[in-house]
Every structure is written in C-alpha cells, then in structure tokens.
Motif scaffolding. Structure first.
Motif, PDB file in Angstrom:
ATOM      1  N   UNK A  56     -20.170  31.078  65.998  1.00  0.00           N
ATOM      2  CA  UNK A  56     -19.469  29.795  65.896  1.00  0.00           C
ATOM      3  C   UNK A  56     -18.419  29.564  66.974  1.00  0.00           C
ATOM      4  N   UNK A  57     -18.170  30.596  67.809  1.00  0.00           N
ATOM      5  CA  UNK A  57     -17.098  30.492  68.807  1.00  0.00           C
ATOM      6  C   UNK A  57     -17.370  29.404  69.840  1.00  0.00           C
ATOM      7  N   UNK A  58     -18.597  29.334  70.304  1.00  0.00           N
ATOM      8  CA  UNK A  58     -18.910  28.356  71.355  1.00  0.00           C
ATOM      9  C   UNK A  58     -18.732  26.925  70.859  1.00  0.00           C
ATOM     10  N   UNK A  59     -18.972  26.704  69.578  1.00  0.00           N
ATOM     11  CA  UNK A  59     -18.849  25.354  69.020  1.00  0.00           C
ATOM     12  C   UNK A  59     -17.435  25.027  68.539  1.00  0.00           C
ATOM     13  N   UNK A  60     -16.718  26.040  67.980  1.00  0.00           N
ATOM     14  CA  UNK A  60     -15.486  25.704  67.252  1.00  0.00           C
ATOM     15  C   UNK A  60     -14.292  26.583  67.579  1.00  0.00           C
ATOM     16  N   UNK A  61     -14.296  27.207  68.766  1.00  0.00           N
ATOM     17  CA  UNK A  61     -13.136  28.004  69.184  1.00  0.00           C
ATOM     18  C   UNK A  61     -12.626  27.502  70.527  1.00  0.00           C
ATOM     19  N   UNK A  62     -11.309  27.304  70.603  1.00  0.00           N
ATOM     20  CA  UNK A  62     -10.639  27.003  71.867  1.00  0.00           C
ATOM     21  C   UNK A  62      -9.541  28.036  72.057  1.00  0.00           C
ATOM     22  N   UNK A  63      -9.427  28.551  73.254  1.00  0.00           N
ATOM     23  CA  UNK A  63      -8.345  29.487  73.570  1.00  0.00           C
ATOM     24  C   UNK A  63      -7.416  28.829  74.583  1.00  0.00           C
ATOM     25  N   UNK A  64      -6.131  28.775  74.233  1.00  0.00           N
ATOM     26  CA  UNK A  64      -5.157  28.098  75.091  1.00  0.00           C
ATOM     27  C   UNK A  64      -3.978  29.024  75.373  1.00  0.00           C
ATOM     28  N   UNK A  65      -3.305  28.763  76.466  1.00  0.00           N
ATOM     29  CA  UNK A  65      -2.187  29.611  76.911  1.00  0.00           C
ATOM     30  C   UNK A  65      -0.913  29.282  76.129  1.00  0.00           C
ATOM     31  N   UNK A  66      -0.227  30.324  75.680  1.00  0.00           N
ATOM     32  CA  UNK A  66       1.095  30.161  75.055  1.00  0.00           C
ATOM     33  C   UNK A  66       1.840  31.484  75.164  1.00  0.00           C
ATOM     34  N   UNK A  67       3.149  31.408  75.236  1.00  0.00           N
ATOM     35  CA  UNK A  67       3.982  32.597  75.396  1.00  0.00           C
ATOM     36  C   UNK A  67       5.055  32.582  74.309  1.00  0.00           C
ATOM     37  N   UNK A  68       5.142  33.670  73.553  1.00  0.00           N
ATOM     38  CA  UNK A  68       6.111  33.762  72.455  1.00  0.00           C
ATOM     39  C   UNK A  68       7.537  33.449  72.899  1.00  0.00           C
ATOM     40  N   UNK A  69       7.874  33.833  74.125  1.00  0.00           N
ATOM     41  CA  UNK A  69       9.263  33.698  74.568  1.00  0.00           C
ATOM     42  C   UNK A  69       9.540  32.376  75.285  1.00  0.00           C
ATOM     43  N   UNK A  70       8.571  31.489  75.282  1.00  0.00           N
ATOM     44  CA  UNK A  70       8.745  30.214  75.981  1.00  0.00           C
ATOM     45  C   UNK A  70       8.758  29.068  74.967  1.00  0.00           C
ATOM     46  N   UNK A  71       9.920  28.511  74.734  1.00  0.00           N
ATOM     47  CA  UNK A  71      10.030  27.443  73.740  1.00  0.00           C
ATOM     48  C   UNK A  71       9.187  26.230  74.154  1.00  0.00           C
ATOM     49  N   UNK A  72       8.438  25.707  73.185  1.00  0.00           N
ATOM     50  CA  UNK A  72       7.599  24.548  73.445  1.00  0.00           C
ATOM     51  C   UNK A  72       6.192  24.894  73.905  1.00  0.00           C
ATOM     52  N   UNK A  73       5.952  26.182  74.228  1.00  0.00           N
ATOM     53  CA  UNK A  73       4.635  26.523  74.770  1.00  0.00           C
ATOM     54  C   UNK A  73       3.529  26.484  73.714  1.00  0.00           C
ATOM     55  N   UNK A  74       3.915  26.432  72.437  1.00  0.00           N
ATOM     56  CA  UNK A  74       2.913  26.337  71.369  1.00  0.00           C
ATOM     57  C   UNK A  74       2.663  24.890  70.925  1.00  0.00           C
ATOM     58  N   UNK A  75       3.426  23.942  71.480  1.00  0.00           N
ATOM     59  CA  UNK A  75       3.325  22.540  71.036  1.00  0.00           C
ATOM     60  C   UNK A  75       1.896  22.013  71.078  1.00  0.00           C
ATOM     61  N   UNK A  76       1.246  22.152  72.234  1.00  0.00           N
ATOM     62  CA  UNK A  76      -0.096  21.583  72.408  1.00  0.00           C
ATOM     63  C   UNK A  76      -1.114  22.257  71.498  1.00  0.00           C
ATOM     64  N   UNK A  77      -1.002  23.578  71.353  1.00  0.00           N
ATOM     65  CA  UNK A  77      -1.962  24.323  70.521  1.00  0.00           C
ATOM     66  C   UNK A  77      -1.847  23.924  69.048  1.00  0.00           C
ATOM     67  N   UNK A  78      -0.615  23.709  68.587  1.00  0.00           N
ATOM     68  CA  UNK A  78      -0.370  23.466  67.163  1.00  0.00           C
ATOM     69  C   UNK A  78      -0.535  21.997  66.779  1.00  0.00           C
ATOM     70  N   UNK A  79      -0.262  21.099  67.713  1.00  0.00           N
ATOM     71  CA  UNK A  79      -0.325  19.668  67.397  1.00  0.00           C
ATOM     72  C   UNK A  79      -1.719  19.281  66.886  1.00  0.00           C
ATOM     73  N   UNK A  80      -1.765  18.629  65.737  1.00  0.00           N
ATOM     74  CA  UNK A  80      -3.039  18.190  65.170  1.00  0.00           C
ATOM     75  C   UNK A  80      -3.690  19.198  64.251  1.00  0.00           C
ATOM     76  N   UNK A  81      -3.137  20.416  64.184  1.00  0.00           N
ATOM     77  CA  UNK A  81      -3.689  21.436  63.278  1.00  0.00           C
ATOM     78  C   UNK A  81      -3.109  21.258  61.874  1.00  0.00           C
ATOM     79  N   UNK A  82      -3.940  21.475  60.878  1.00  0.00           N
ATOM     80  CA  UNK A  82      -3.456  21.402  59.493  1.00  0.00           C
ATOM     81  C   UNK A  82      -2.824  22.718  59.054  1.00  0.00           C
ATOM     82  N   UNK A  83      -3.275  23.803  59.646  1.00  0.00           N
ATOM     83  CA  UNK A  83      -2.737  25.110  59.291  1.00  0.00           C
ATOM     84  C   UNK A  83      -2.422  25.928  60.524  1.00  0.00           C
TER      85      UNK A  83
END
Length: 328
Positions: A56-83
């Motif tokens: 199912x990875x090819x159809x329903x997995x996206x991997x995006x860049x984010x860094x724990x120590x960089x504030x705001x770097x998770x914004x794009x990954x999390x936006x629109x997610x329900x969980x």
C-alpha cells in the motif's frame, strides 16, 4: 475496496524510519489509512527502502522532510491530517559528551514543536504520543505487591540523581505534551511501551534489536539488561497505537507491556529455547526493586498481548533472515 481506504482518512507519523514507526506505518497502510511520514532526509533511499516496499506504500504513503528541532517544520506534514502519531524521539548514544543536553532538549522541544504544528491544524481529531514505561517506574517508593499503573509517574529527582536520561527525557516530554494539549484543548492519548522486542523491518538495527543480538551472542556489557524489565512485541505496540486512536472512549495514558521478568528468568527461557546460541547463563544480581505492570486499562479496550516467547522467536527469525545472526 478503494472506498474503504478513503474512509480511513489521513494521518501523520513522525520519525517514520524508526523501529516502531515503520511497524506502525505498515499496520496503518494495511488498515487503509493514507500516511504522511516525516523523515530527516526523504531522498535517503537506502534508509527508507523498507518503507517503500510496504503493501500500500506506493498508493498511500508520502514521506516528507521535518526536523524535531526546527519549529514549524511539521506544519505541512500535519496540516489536513485527522490523526498524528508522534513516535520520533532521540535515543542516547553510548559515547556522549553531554547526555543530558543531547537527549533532554530534543525530546521536550521536539515534542512541543510537533504539538504546535498540531494546534494549527483544524482537521485534527486526536494525537497519539509514544511515551515509555520508564515514565512510571523510576521511583523510590515501589511496593512489590502493587503493580504499577498509569497513575504512576517517575521521579524527576531520582532520574537526575541516577542519570537515567532516557527515562527523564520521556517523562518530561510526556508531561510537556499533556500540559500543552490541556491548555489548547487537544485530544491526546499516550502509549507507554516496555522494552520492545520483535522483527526489524529496516536492515539497520535499532538499539533494542542490537541489544538482543548482543545477548544472543553472549555479550552483556554496555547493554540494557538492568535487573527486571517488561517486554512487549513490536506489533502489539503498533496495534495499540491504532486501537487508542480509533477507539472513541480511549483517554489518558496506556501501559503497553506483555510480561515483566527478571534477567535470570529471561536468559533461562532463551537458553532453553535457543540452546545453540552462547546466551549468558546468569547475570550478576542487581539490587533493583521488584515491580509489575497493571495493563488492565489497555486490555479493557479488548487488547490481547503476544507472549514473550513469540516476540523473541520473531526477533531471532528476523535477525537470522537479515544475516545478523547465524542459524547454527
């Protein structure tokens, strides 16, 4: 079939390449979720190939860049997610010049950075945070006759005095998450796994798998076999995350542990099961308090744990299959 996948919605998993996160993503994809995984380098195919090979990875997995120590770097990954499943957490290297700074700041600030991104997302329904059973058992008032439950918290003072930096980092990070989510009215549930055992999806062994490999090869120095320990199958940890995310009545903290055993009980079981491996026959006795875990809260949601034999069998089979261990 396609409709079923649509109905499961979109979720984010932080630290996607990790031991637990990889299993969690595997289970989420099999359940029909669309998964956004955060990694430090989405272009590192060697480190991420095991994720792309998941069903199912090819159809329903996206991997995006984010860094724990960089504030705001998770914004794009999390936006629109329900969980959001926040599994990413620093693990201390043995040769560390400043263990406290190396593990505490990234754990606490990293967790808060993820939470701040969650706060900006109007689609969010629930966060599931991976904490640790070490957040409940570092205490000086343990009663051997009363199993520890989710109401217990490790003592910050004891963690600092004994330099148990991992337990301290998980305790402070979880407390910070609870405070932030309470203040911002965010639905948070935490999972507190004990020592996680099982097959590794990645060919690069994590700390726990390396520890098991060392034990099976007869090495005990520098390893985490510190007296008495709870153990849990990696698949159970992944499944418990999904269970508390999906279960409407899930709330608060959930201990996730199959069985607590002493070192000598463990090596006795392993030696009988794998007589061909040079497993240490006994450990030096450590003056550590007896404790057990009360996991009735998770079991009340219908959860059943795999046995300690099954988790080690699966782990050994994986180590052999990946060439880390000879089957002799």
């Amino acid at each position: 079939m396609h409709q079923k996948f649509e109905s499961k919605g979109k979720v984010c998993v932080t630290g996607a390449a990790g031991f637990l996160a990889s299993w969690l993503i595997r289970r989420l994809l099999l359940s029909g979720y669309h998964v956004i995984g955060t990694v430090r380098d989405p272009g590192n195919n060697k480190k991420l190939s095991h994720l792309w090979s998941l069903e199912g990875a090819k159809e329903r997995l996206q991997l995006v860049k984010a860094d724990l120590m960089e504030e705001g770097s998770f914004d794009d990954a999390i936006m629109g997610c329900e969980g959001v499943f926040h599994t990413a957490s620093p693990v201390l290297r043995w040769l560390s010049s400043d263990p406290k700074a190396e593990i505490l700041t990234p754990a606490i600030e990293g967790t808060l950075n993820v939470m701040r991104s969650c706060k900006k997302n109007p689609s969010l329904k629930r966060i599931v945070l991976t904490s640790s059973s070490s957040t409940v058992r570092a205490r000086d008032d343990l009663n051997p006759n009363v199993p520890l439950d989710e109401s217990s918290w490790s003592s910050v003072e004891i963690c600092e005095r004994l330099k148990i930096w991992y337990a301290l980092s998980k305790t402070l990070a979880e407390r910070a998450a609870w405070e932030f989510c309470k203040h911002n009215n965010i639905d948070l549930v935490t999972i507190l796994p004990s020592f996680v055992i099982g097959p590794s999806l990645s060919p690069d062994l994590c700390t726990t798998a390396s520890d098991v490999l060392g034990l099976l090869k007869g090495k005990t120095e520098k390893f985490h076999w510190n007296g008495r320990m709870g153990y849990v199958h990696i698949d159970d940890v992944a499944l418990s995350h999904i269970l508390v995310y999906e279960h409407e009545n899930a709330y608060g903290r959930y201990l996730c542990s199959s069985k607590v055993v002493d070192n000598n009980e463990l090596v006795e079981m392993l030696s009988a099961r794998y007589p061909n491996f040079p497993i240490p026959k006994r450990f030096e006795p450590l003056d550590r308090p007896h404790y057990d875990f009360d996991t009735s809260k998770l079991k009340s949601l219908g959860f059943k744990f795999k046995s300690i034999e099954e988790m080690f069998d699966d782990c050994v089979a994986s180590l052999i299959e990946q060439g880390h261990l000879s089957s002799a």
